[in-house]
Design a protein around this motif. Structure first.
Motif, PDB file in Angstrom:
ATOM      1  N   UNK A  20      11.181   5.030   3.116  1.00 16.27           N
ATOM      2  CA  UNK A  20      11.512   5.275   4.517  1.00 16.27           C
ATOM      3  C   UNK A  20      12.967   4.905   4.741  1.00 16.27           C
ATOM      4  N   UNK A  21      13.498   5.265   5.881  1.00 19.19           N
ATOM      5  CA  UNK A  21      14.895   4.953   6.198  1.00 19.19           C
ATOM      6  C   UNK A  21      15.142   3.443   6.226  1.00 19.19           C
ATOM      7  N   UNK A  22      14.134   2.652   6.589  1.00 19.43           N
ATOM      8  CA  UNK A  22      14.279   1.202   6.698  1.00 19.43           C
ATOM      9  C   UNK A  22      13.944   0.478   5.405  1.00 19.43           C
ATOM     10  N   UNK A  23      13.453   1.173   4.408  1.00 16.54           N
ATOM     11  CA  UNK A  23      13.037   0.551   3.149  1.00 16.54           C
ATOM     12  C   UNK A  23      11.856   1.284   2.552  1.00 16.54           C
ATOM     13  N   UNK A  24      10.660   0.658   2.617  1.00 15.43           N
ATOM     14  CA  UNK A  24       9.490   1.252   1.979  1.00 15.43           C
ATOM     15  C   UNK A  24       8.217   0.811   2.694  1.00 15.43           C
ATOM     16  N   UNK A  25       7.223   1.694   2.691  1.00 13.07           N
ATOM     17  CA  UNK A  25       5.884   1.351   3.154  1.00 13.07           C
ATOM     18  C   UNK A  25       5.007   1.130   1.932  1.00 13.07           C
ATOM     19  N   UNK A  26       4.183   0.089   1.966  1.00 14.12           N
ATOM     20  CA  UNK A  26       3.202  -0.180   0.914  1.00 14.12           C
ATOM     21  C   UNK A  26       1.816  -0.056   1.527  1.00 14.12           C
ATOM     22  N   UNK A  27       0.969   0.677   0.863  1.00 12.97           N
ATOM     23  CA  UNK A  27      -0.398   0.870   1.342  1.00 12.97           C
ATOM     24  C   UNK A  27      -1.347   0.486   0.220  1.00 12.97           C
ATOM     25  N   UNK A  28      -2.320  -0.358   0.545  1.00 10.69           N
ATOM     26  CA  UNK A  28      -3.337  -0.737  -0.433  1.00 10.69           C
ATOM     27  C   UNK A  28      -4.675  -0.870   0.275  1.00 10.69           C
ATOM     28  N   UNK A  29      -5.741  -0.935  -0.487  1.00 11.44           N
ATOM     29  CA  UNK A  29      -7.079  -1.102   0.071  1.00 11.44           C
ATOM     30  C   UNK A  29      -7.311  -2.535   0.530  1.00 11.44           C
ATOM     31  N   UNK A  30      -6.517  -3.478   0.040  1.00 13.24           N
ATOM     32  CA  UNK A  30      -6.732  -4.899   0.308  1.00 13.24           C
ATOM     33  C   UNK A  30      -5.910  -5.444   1.463  1.00 13.24           C
ATOM     34  N   UNK A  31      -4.873  -4.736   1.876  1.00 10.05           N
ATOM     35  CA  UNK A  31      -3.987  -5.235   2.923  1.00 10.05           C
ATOM     36  C   UNK A  31      -3.723  -4.129   3.935  1.00 10.05           C
ATOM     37  N   UNK A  32      -3.286  -4.501   5.124  1.00  8.61           N
ATOM     38  CA  UNK A  32      -2.806  -3.469   6.057  1.00  8.61           C
ATOM     39  C   UNK A  32      -1.520  -2.865   5.503  1.00  8.61           C
ATOM     40  N   UNK A  33      -1.041  -1.839   6.143  1.00 11.43           N
ATOM     41  CA  UNK A  33       0.226  -1.237   5.721  1.00 11.43           C
ATOM     42  C   UNK A  33       1.328  -2.281   5.868  1.00 11.43           C
ATOM     43  N   UNK A  34       2.110  -2.425   4.819  1.00 10.95           N
ATOM     44  CA  UNK A  34       3.217  -3.390   4.817  1.00 10.95           C
ATOM     45  C   UNK A  34       4.540  -2.642   4.782  1.00 10.95           C
TER      46      UNK A  34
END
Length: 91
Positions: A20-34
């Motif tokens: 993303x423009x601000x860095x990165x999105x991380x998506x996993x089954x164990x956590x909310x979107x970071x």
């Protein structure tokens, strides 16, 4: 887990990322979107299964102007947080 300079971080299974423009999105089954800022994104992008922590720190040192010991502490702290969230594993 005690992160060592010889530890080799790898992304855990099921982690999805999106730049993303601000860095990165991380998506996993164990956590909310970071969201990762640019600095955290730079660290994350070094996780390829071949680089150990000391190599990651050395490469980032070439990209950022900050004291190496401060950079090492930042990388280890980030890795520790990612490990505790189940986002990475160590080989």
């Amino acid at each position: 887990m005690d992160v060592k300079l010889t530890s080799i971080p790898v992304c855990a299974d099921g982690i999805k990322t999106r730049n993303e423009a601000f860095g990165m999105l991380l998506i996993s089954k164990r956590t909310p979107i970071l969201t990762l800022n640019d600095d955290s994104t730079a660290i994350w992008q070094k996780f390829d299964g071949t680089r150990d922590v000391s190599t990651i720190v050395a490469e980032l040192k070439n990209e950022y102007d900050c004291p190496e010991n401060e950079l090492e502490d930042t990388v280890i702290s980030f890795l520790d947080s990612c490990y505790k969230l189940g986002l990475i594993e160590f080989q």
